[in-house]
Design a protein around this motif. Structure first.
Motif, PDB file in Angstrom:
ATOM      1  N   ASP A  93      -0.605  -8.493  -4.288  1.00  0.00           N
ATOM      2  CA  ASP A  93      -1.847  -7.813  -4.640  1.00  0.00           C
ATOM      3  C   ASP A  93      -1.760  -6.296  -4.540  1.00  0.00           C
ATOM      4  OD1 ASP A  93      -1.526  -7.723  -1.945  1.00  0.00           O
ATOM      5  OD2 ASP A  93      -3.603  -8.231  -1.436  1.00  0.00           O
ATOM      6  N   GLY A  94      -0.550  -5.733  -4.357  1.00  0.00           N
ATOM      7  CA  GLY A  94      -0.454  -4.284  -4.249  1.00  0.00           C
ATOM      8  C   GLY A  94       0.940  -3.827  -3.864  1.00  0.00           C
ATOM      9  N   ASN A 120      -1.522  -0.299  -0.331  1.00  0.00           N
ATOM     10  CA  ASN A 120      -2.520  -0.313  -1.396  1.00  0.00           C
ATOM     11  C   ASN A 120      -2.655  -1.742  -1.905  1.00  0.00           C
ATOM     12  OD1 ASN A 120      -3.012   2.721  -1.885  1.00  0.00           O
ATOM     13  ND2 ASN A 120      -0.796   2.570  -1.996  1.00  0.00           N
ATOM     14  N   TRP A 121      -3.887  -2.188  -2.057  1.00  0.00           N
ATOM     15  CA  TRP A 121      -4.070  -3.554  -2.520  1.00  0.00           C
ATOM     16  C   TRP A 121      -5.385  -3.699  -3.289  1.00  0.00           C
ATOM     17  CZ3 TRP A 121      -5.271  -1.877   2.287  1.00  0.00           C
ATOM     18  CH2 TRP A 121      -6.469  -2.279   2.861  1.00  0.00           C
ATOM     19  N   ASP A 128     -10.375  -1.290  -5.400  1.00  0.00           N
ATOM     20  CA  ASP A 128      -9.016  -1.182  -4.858  1.00  0.00           C
ATOM     21  C   ASP A 128      -9.090  -0.423  -3.539  1.00  0.00           C
ATOM     22  OD1 ASP A 128      -8.164  -2.403  -7.151  1.00  0.00           O
ATOM     23  OD2 ASP A 128      -7.491  -0.543  -8.113  1.00  0.00           O
TER      24      ASP A 128
END
Length: 219
Positions: A93-94, A120-121, A128
């Motif tokens: 997811d990131g 970061n996801w 985000d």
């Protein structure tokens, strides 16, 4: 006289190396980045990378500047040793990034150690998130400056569909025992127009704020 000859010889060798090797494509394991920063000043970053699970690299930043007549400019000498371990990974997811960096300046007898981590996801379809932590340790062996420690953390929330960014950060410095924090808001209004607002130390009596409307022109 000897110092002047040494300076001319050093500058000639460094300049010749930059001119002859500046366009050579080094291998993936070799770090070579020379640059002429002024008419009589040169700097170069040399080092190497080690193939590991974490990206490991080490090297030195070297530089020297001169004055007319072949004299060395005071304070222009640069000889910093550095090393870095970095791990950058993409997740489902990131992405996640971790880094350990060390810099040692033997000319000025100081060193810096930095530990950092960021992530970061995708939190949802509309939001985000990003989070970062860092620890910075400075040490001066000459005794003129005390060792210091800075710890910081930041959180960023982004809405890609609306162009909205909200962030909060905090930093602790042990030299003064002080804690500073800030809140920021950024909104994209048009392709070249944005609104920015920030608030520093909102919980203290010395808080300050800043509001800006930015228009960017390209030509």
């Amino acid at each position: 006289m000897t110092r002047s000859i040494y300076f001319r010889t050093t500058m000639t060798l460094l300049a010749t190396t930059i001119l002859t090797c500046g366009h050579v494509q080094a291998g993936d394991l070799l770090i070579w980045s020379p640059v002429k920063t002024a008419p009589r000043a040169y700097q170069a970053t040399v080092g190497f990378r080690v193939p590991m699970e974490w990206e490991a690299s080490a090297g030195a930043d070297l530089g020297l500047g001169g004055l007319p007549g072949g004299k060395i400019e005071n304070g222009s000498q640069l000889a910093t040793l550095w090393g870095k371990l970095a791990d950058d990974r993409n997740t489902f997811d990131g992405s996640v990034s971790r880094q350990v960096a060390l810099r040692v300046d033997p000319l000025r007898s100081d060193s810096t150690l930095v530990l950092s981590r960021s992530r970061n996801w995708i939190y949802s379809e509309d939001i985000d998130l990003g989070m970062s932590h860092s620890l910075n340790i400075n040490y001066a062996a000459n005794g003129n400056e005390a060792a210091s420690l800075n710890a910081s953390q930041a959180l960023t929330m982004t809405s890609p569909w609306t162009g909205t960014v909200v962030s909060a950060s905090g930093t602790f410095t042990d030299v003064r025992g002080a804690f500073t924090s800030s809140l920021a808001f950024d909104q994209s209004i048009a392709p070249n127009l944005s609104f920015n607002a920030s608030l520093t130390d909102p919980m203290s009596s010395s808080k300050s704020s800043d509001f800006r409307l930015n228009y960017q022109v390209k030509w």
